[in-house]
Design an enzyme around this catalytic site. Structure first.
Site, mmCIF file in Angstrom:
data_model
loop_
_atom_site.group_PDB
_atom_site.id
_atom_site.type_symbol
_atom_site.label_atom_id
_atom_site.label_comp_id
_atom_site.label_asym_id
_atom_site.label_seq_id
_atom_site.Cartn_x
_atom_site.Cartn_y
_atom_site.Cartn_z
ATOM 1 N N ASP A 124 23.128 39.223 -11.123
ATOM 2 C CA ASP A 124 23.451 40.406 -10.339
ATOM 3 C C ASP A 124 22.958 41.684 -11.002
ATOM 4 O OD1 ASP A 124 26.995 40.544 -11.324
ATOM 5 O OD2 ASP A 124 25.125 40.648 -12.449
ATOM 6 N N CYS A 164 0.838 -1.201 0.000
ATOM 7 C CA CYS A 164 0.000 0.000 0.000
ATOM 8 C C CYS A 164 0.873 1.252 0.000
ATOM 9 C CB CYS A 164 -0.897 0.046 1.237
ATOM 10 S SG CYS A 164 -1.980 -1.372 1.441
#
Length: 466
Positions: free
Chosen positions: A411, A8
Site C-alpha cells: 500500500d 502423442c
C-alpha cells in the site's frame, strides 16, 4: 493410439480415428499403460503440466518429486512429509494423474536422460547419473521400459539438429509452451538480482550456484519460440536433472498459464495487464533461503537500500568465486553461515539483523521450512512464527516458491514512487493497492493471486522506468 501403442502430444500431425484414441492426463500415465512416445512430436521433450484442478496436496507432492524426493527416498517418506499415508498418496496420484508417484519419478528421469542423449555429447554413464539414476543398470532398464530401446540405440537415433555445441560448459534446451514473455521476466529478475550472485545483462540471466560446496555458473538466454537455452558450467554432472529443474522454476517454463489467464482475463484491473504482457509467468527462485533473506531486508527498507545491504552481506560472508565477469563474485551464504555471522558488523541495523538471524536459525534447523511441501496457510504460519517476520514478507517468499495463491499486499508503492514521507518502510512488491480495513487482499483473484500480483508488479515497474 490404441492400434499402434504410441502416445502423442496434442497437436501432433498424426490423424488416428477417434475410436482408436485413448486420453491420458500425463505422459507418465501413458507409459505406465504400455505406450511409447511418438517419434514425430517427441512428447518427452516437453514436461507435461499438471492440471489446474487437481488437489493442492497433489501439486505439492509433484513439486517434491521434481526436487528429487524419490531419487533415493520412498513413497512412504514422501507421504510422511505431506502428512498422509502412502496408500492415500498413491490413490490421489492414480485418480488424478493415472500414475503412481514412483512411476512419475521414473518417467521424469527417463525423459530428462533422453533429452541429454539428444542434446549433448555426455557419455552414456554420465547421462545416467546426471539424470538421477542410482546405477547404470537401473538406467538401462528404465530406458528400455519407457522408450523400448537402450540408451546407446537412442543416442544413435538422435536428429542432427538436436545436438547443441558450446564453447565450454554444457548447453540444454528449457522447453516451454509458448508464449513466454522473456523481456518482462528479465526485467523482474534484474530488478531483484542479488548483487555479486546474479546478473541480468544483454538479454542473459547469469548466476553462481553451489553444488556440495563447489562453485558453478549458470547462464540462461532466449533460444527459440518454444525454448530457452541453459549453459551450465558445473564441477560435476551428477544430479544435473535437479539443477535444470530448479533453473526451469525460475522462469516458470513448466507453468500452464491458460487457467489463470482465462479466470482473470475479464478482470477490470488485471485483465488489461495480461493482454499487455502475454506469456508473463510468475518468477520462481533458485534458492528459497536467498529469496527469504531478500524479502526480510526489503521488509525494513526500500529496495535500493535493501540491495545495498544484500550486497554487503554477500561480500562479507559469501564464498568468493574468482575469475568471473558480469559482476559475479560470490556464492550466496548458507543459512548456517548467516546464523553464525556478526550481522550488525556487516552494517545491518539491530532490528534487521535480529530478524535475519532468527530466520537463518529457523532455516538451518528445519530444512523443510522452505521446500514447498506445506499448504500455503501452514507455510505462512510457520514463517511468521519467526520473530520479526511479517505476514506480507512471508507472502512474498511464498509467491517466489510457487504458491499460486500467494499475494504480497502493498500500500506504499504510490508514495515511494512520488518520494513521499513514509515510503521508506513500505513493502515494494508493486501492487499499489489500498485496502479497506478487514478486506482480504486480492480476494477476487483467488486462487491465482500470485499470477495477478506478478502482472501488477510488472506494470508498476514499467511505470517507474518509463
Amino acid at each position: 493410439m490404441v492400434t499402434t501403442g504410441i502416445y502423442c502430444r496434442p497437436g501432433c500431425g498424426s490423424q488416428p480415428l477417434a475410436e482408436n484414441v485413448r486420453t491420458f492426463e500425463h505422459p507418465a500415465a501413458a507409459e505406465a499403460h504400455g505406450f511409447r512416445a511418438c517419434l514425430r512430436c517427441r512428447p518427452y521433450r516437453v514436461a507435461g503440466p499438471i492440471a489446474a484442478d487437481v488437489p493442492e496436496l497433489l501439486c505439492r507432492a509433484v513439486q517434491l518429486i521434481v526436487a528429487g524426493a524419490l531419487d533415493s527416498g520412498t513413497e512412504a517418506a514422501l507421504g510422511a512429509r505431506l502428512a498422509v499415508s502412502p496408500r492415500h498418496l498413491r490413490r490421489l496420484f492414480t485418480q488424478h494423474l493415472g500414475v503412481t508417484p514412483d512411476q512419475l519419478a521414473r518417467s521424469r528421469r527417463a525423459h530428462f536422460a533422453r533429452r541429454l542423449l539428444d542434446d549433448s555429447d555426455l557419455p552414456v554413464a554420465d547421462v545416467a547419473f546426471a539424470s538421477g539414476f542410482g546405477s547404470v543398470r537401473q538406467f538401462n532398464r528404465d530406458m528400455r521400459l519407457v522408450f523400448r530401446a537402450s540408451p546407446v540405440e537412442l543416442r544413435n537415433r538422435r536428429r542432427r539438429a538436436d545436438r547443441l555445441v558450446a564453447d565450454g560448459g554444457l548447453v540444454m534446451r528449457l522447453p516451454f509452451a509458448p508464449p513466454l514473455n522473456w523481456p518482462a521476466l528479465l526485467t523482474f529478475l534484474g530488478e531483484r538480482a542479488v548483487p555479486g550472485v546474479e546478473s541480468v545483462r544483454d538479454g542473459v540471466y547469469r548466476r553462481t550456484i553451489s553444488l556440495d560446496g563447489a562453485a558453478g555458473l549458470l547462464e540462461v538466454l532466449a533460444g527459440g519460440p518454444d525454448h530457452l537455452l541453459l549453459r551450465a558450467h558445473l564441477p560435476f554432472w551428477e544430479g544435473l536433472i535437479h539443477v535444470v529443474e530448479r533453473v526451469g522454476r525460475i522462469f516458470g517454463v513448466d507453468a500452464d498459464l491458460a487457467p489463470a489467464e482465462a479466470a482473470l482475463a475479464r478482470d477490470p484491473l488485471v485483465g488489461p495487464l495480461i493482454a499487455a504482457r502475454p506469456g508473463l509467468r510468475v518468477p520462481g527462485a533458485w534458492g528459497a533461503f536467498e529469496i527469504a533473506v531478500d524479502a526480510v531486508l526489503a521488509q525494513y527498507t526500500a529496495r535500493p537500500r535493501a540491495r545495498g545491504r544484500l550486497a554487503a552481506l554477500v561480500e562479507a560472508i559469501g564464498q568468493p568465486v574468482p575469475g568471473l565477469d558480469h559482476g559475479l563474485t560470490h556464492l550466496f551464504p548458507s543459512a548456517a553461515t548467516v546464523a553464525a555471522a556478526d550481522l550488525r558488523g556487516v552494517g545491518l541495523p539491530a532490528d534487521t539483523a535480529d530478524t535475519l538471524r532468527a530466520l537463518a536459525l529457523a532455516a538451518a534447523r528445519d530444512d523443510t521450512l522452505f521446500d514447498g511441501g506445506s499448504p500455503l496457510t501452514d507455510f505462512l504460519r510457520e514463517v511468521t512464527a519467526v520473530p520479526g517476520v511479517t505476514r506480507d514478507t512471508a507472502q512474498r517468499i511464498a509467491l517466489r516458491l510457487g504458491y499460486d495463491d500467494a499475494f504480497p499486499v502493498v500500500d506504499r508503492a504510490d508514495a515511494r514512487t512520488r518520494g513521499e514521507p513514509g515510503a521508506e518502510t513500505g513493502n515494494d512488491a508493486g501492487t499499489g493497492l489500498r485496502l479497506a480495513p478487514g478486506t482480504e487482499a486480492g480476494a477476487a483473484w483467488r486462487p491465482w493471486r500470485a499470477f495477478a500480483a506478478t502482472h501488477l508488479a510488472a506494470a508498476d515497474l514499467a511505470a517507474l522506468t518509463a
